[in-house]
Design a protein around this motif. Structure first.
Motif, short mmCIF file in Angstrom:
data_model
loop_
_atom_site.label_atom_id
_atom_site.label_comp_id
_atom_site.label_asym_id
_atom_site.label_seq_id
_atom_site.Cartn_x
_atom_site.Cartn_y
_atom_site.Cartn_z
N GLN A 149 0.83 -1.21 0.00
CA GLN A 149 0.00 0.00 0.00
C GLN A 149 0.86 1.26 0.00
OE1 GLN A 149 -2.57 -0.44 3.40
NE2 GLN A 149 -3.79 -2.06 2.47
N GLU A 150 1.91 1.24 0.84
CA GLU A 150 2.83 2.38 0.86
C GLU A 150 3.53 2.53 -0.49
OE1 GLU A 150 3.92 4.67 3.53
OE2 GLU A 150 1.87 4.12 4.00
N GLY A 151 3.82 1.39 -1.14
CA GLY A 151 4.48 1.42 -2.44
C GLY A 151 3.63 2.11 -3.49
N LYS A 152 2.30 1.88 -3.44
CA LYS A 152 1.40 2.56 -4.39
C LYS A 152 1.47 4.07 -4.24
CE LYS A 152 -2.03 -1.18 -4.79
NZ LYS A 152 -3.44 -1.57 -4.52
N VAL A 153 1.50 4.52 -2.99
CA VAL A 153 1.59 5.97 -2.73
C VAL A 153 2.91 6.53 -3.24
CG1 VAL A 153 1.62 7.74 -0.92
CG2 VAL A 153 0.06 5.79 -0.73
N LEU A 154 3.99 5.80 -2.95
CA LEU A 154 5.31 6.23 -3.42
C LEU A 154 5.36 6.30 -4.95
CD1 LEU A 154 7.88 4.28 -1.19
CD2 LEU A 154 7.54 6.74 -1.27
N GLN A 155 4.84 5.24 -5.59
CA GLN A 155 4.90 5.18 -7.05
C GLN A 155 4.12 6.33 -7.69
OE1 GLN A 155 4.60 1.30 -8.77
NE2 GLN A 155 3.61 2.02 -10.64
N LYS A 156 2.95 6.62 -7.16
CA LYS A 156 2.13 7.71 -7.70
C LYS A 156 2.90 9.04 -7.64
CE LYS A 156 -2.44 9.88 -7.15
NZ LYS A 156 -2.00 11.25 -6.92
N ASP A 157 3.53 9.29 -6.49
CA ASP A 157 4.27 10.54 -6.33
C ASP A 157 5.47 10.60 -7.25
OD1 ASP A 157 4.78 13.03 -4.53
OD2 ASP A 157 6.68 11.96 -4.49
N ILE A 158 6.23 9.50 -7.33
CA ILE A 158 7.44 9.48 -8.16
C ILE A 158 7.10 9.64 -9.63
CG2 ILE A 158 9.35 8.01 -8.94
CD1 ILE A 158 9.47 6.88 -6.10
N VAL A 159 6.06 8.93 -10.11
CA VAL A 159 5.67 9.02 -11.52
C VAL A 159 5.24 10.44 -11.87
CG1 VAL A 159 3.94 8.27 -13.20
CG2 VAL A 159 5.09 6.58 -11.76
N GLU A 160 4.54 11.10 -10.96
CA GLU A 160 4.13 12.49 -11.21
C GLU A 160 5.35 13.40 -11.34
OE1 GLU A 160 1.52 13.55 -8.05
OE2 GLU A 160 -0.22 12.47 -8.88
N ARG A 161 6.37 13.16 -10.54
CA ARG A 161 7.57 14.00 -10.60
C ARG A 161 8.38 13.73 -11.87
NH1 ARG A 161 7.67 16.83 -6.14
NH2 ARG A 161 6.70 16.01 -4.24
N ILE A 162 8.38 12.48 -12.33
CA ILE A 162 9.03 12.18 -13.62
C ILE A 162 8.31 12.93 -14.74
CG2 ILE A 162 9.41 10.37 -15.34
CD1 ILE A 162 11.45 10.22 -13.16
N ALA A 163 6.97 12.95 -14.68
CA ALA A 163 6.19 13.68 -15.68
C ALA A 163 6.51 15.17 -15.63
CB ALA A 163 4.70 13.45 -15.44
N ASN A 164 6.74 15.70 -14.43
CA ASN A 164 7.10 17.12 -14.30
C ASN A 164 8.43 17.41 -14.98
OD1 ASN A 164 4.79 17.62 -12.84
ND2 ASN A 164 5.79 17.48 -10.84
N ILE A 165 9.40 16.50 -14.81
CA ILE A 165 10.70 16.68 -15.45
C ILE A 165 10.54 16.67 -16.97
CG2 ILE A 165 12.99 15.67 -15.81
CD1 ILE A 165 12.90 14.67 -12.93
#
Length: 291
Positions: A149-165
């Motif tokens: 469950q924590e991994g899903k939260v982490l992945q969502k945040d990280i993927v959004e930041r990759i999209a920002n880059i």
């Protein structure tokens, strides 16, 4: 789908004479670091528990606690009458000499003394252990669910930041031709001021100009950065236990962003590079907790 290294799991079981609660919690760590708190009777099973943790968790700083609540009196505790008699025989004359009377007071003084109560080491019942080990695995399953469950939260945040880059990289493009033209104009203006004082070889000048502008070109960095970002997303979505691998990819992403910054020669591009670096640092912080 990634997993976090942070998690918590708890399970309990009731046996004929006791209730056992097992708690397992984990935090991020480069390796598997286990701290086990076991009652003495279960010490012989320490290695089995550690192997199960290694197979299930991979890595992390893991704390395991076994907590036992006895439902009745402990069967392995008994009064050591010989020791108590010895204490009494030694203390009684002293009490008489001092004028202290009352056997109850002497007994109350004796009982806290060492070895008045014998604790006999009980033998581990294997059928009992089977129930306890199942409870341990249940706590471990809950820990793994928490990690997922924590991994899903982490992945969502990280993927959004990759999209920002990626978006910041696209925002660089409108400034590129403008940047090169400004550099060319600045060099020509400076040379025009000097042309009356020096003999200028136009052919050599054009060659040097092309060489200099090529060194400022960031096309290769943009292509590599795009590939690294796509590979990062592909890895995080399709592989497991990728924390270390993602760390290597972020190093490559950072290298391309830094090179773009050093070649920029343009204030707006520099601002975009700084924003990319900021997003990347946040990704690195999050990645420290990825299994």
């Amino acid at each position: 789908m990634i997993k976090s290294m942070t998690g918590f799991g708890k399970a309990t079981c009731e046996l004929s004479d006791k209730k056992i609660s097992i708690e397992i919690k984990s935090l991020n760590s480069k390796q598997l670091d286990v701290n086990m708190r076991l009652p003495n009777i279960y010490r012989e099973k320490d290695l089995i528990l550690r192997n199960e943790l290694a197979n299930q968790l991979g890595r992390g700083k893991v704390d395991v606690g076994f907590y036992v609540d006895y439902l009745g009196a402990e069967k392995n505790a008994s009064i050591n009458s010989q020791v108590i008699e010895t204490y009494y025989n030694q203390l009684s004359p002293i009490a008489d000499k001092l004028g202290l009377s009352g056997n109850t007071d002497i007994l109350r003084a004796i009982m806290p003394l060492p070895d008045t109560v014998k604790i006999e080491q009980a033998e581990l019942d294997e059928s009992e252990w089977a129930t306890i080990f199942d409870t341990f695995k249940s706590a471990l399953d809950k820990l793994n669910s928490f990690r997922a469950q924590e991994g899903k939260v982490l992945q969502k945040d990280i993927v959004e930041r990759i999209a920002n880059i990626k978006n910041y990289q696209k925002a660089v493009e409108p400034y590129e031709s403008e940047r090169i033209e400004k550099v060319r104009e600045r060099i020509l203006d400076q040379l025009n001021e000097l042309k009356e004082k020096i003999n200028l070889d136009k052919n050599r000048f054009e060659q040097e100009m092309i060489f200099y502008l090529e060194k400022l070109d960031i096309t290769e960095e943009k292509v590599r950065l795009k590939n690294h970002l796509n590979y990062f997303i592909e890895t995080i979505e399709n592989e497991e236990l990728v924390g270390k691998k993602l760390g290597f990819i972020t190093q490559e992403i950072g290298r391309e962003i830094n090179t773009m910054g050093s070649k920029a020669n343009h204030s707006e591009i520099q601002k975009l590079v700084i924003q990319m670096k900021d997003e990347l640092e946040k990704i690195k912080e999050q990645n420290l907790n990825v299994l």
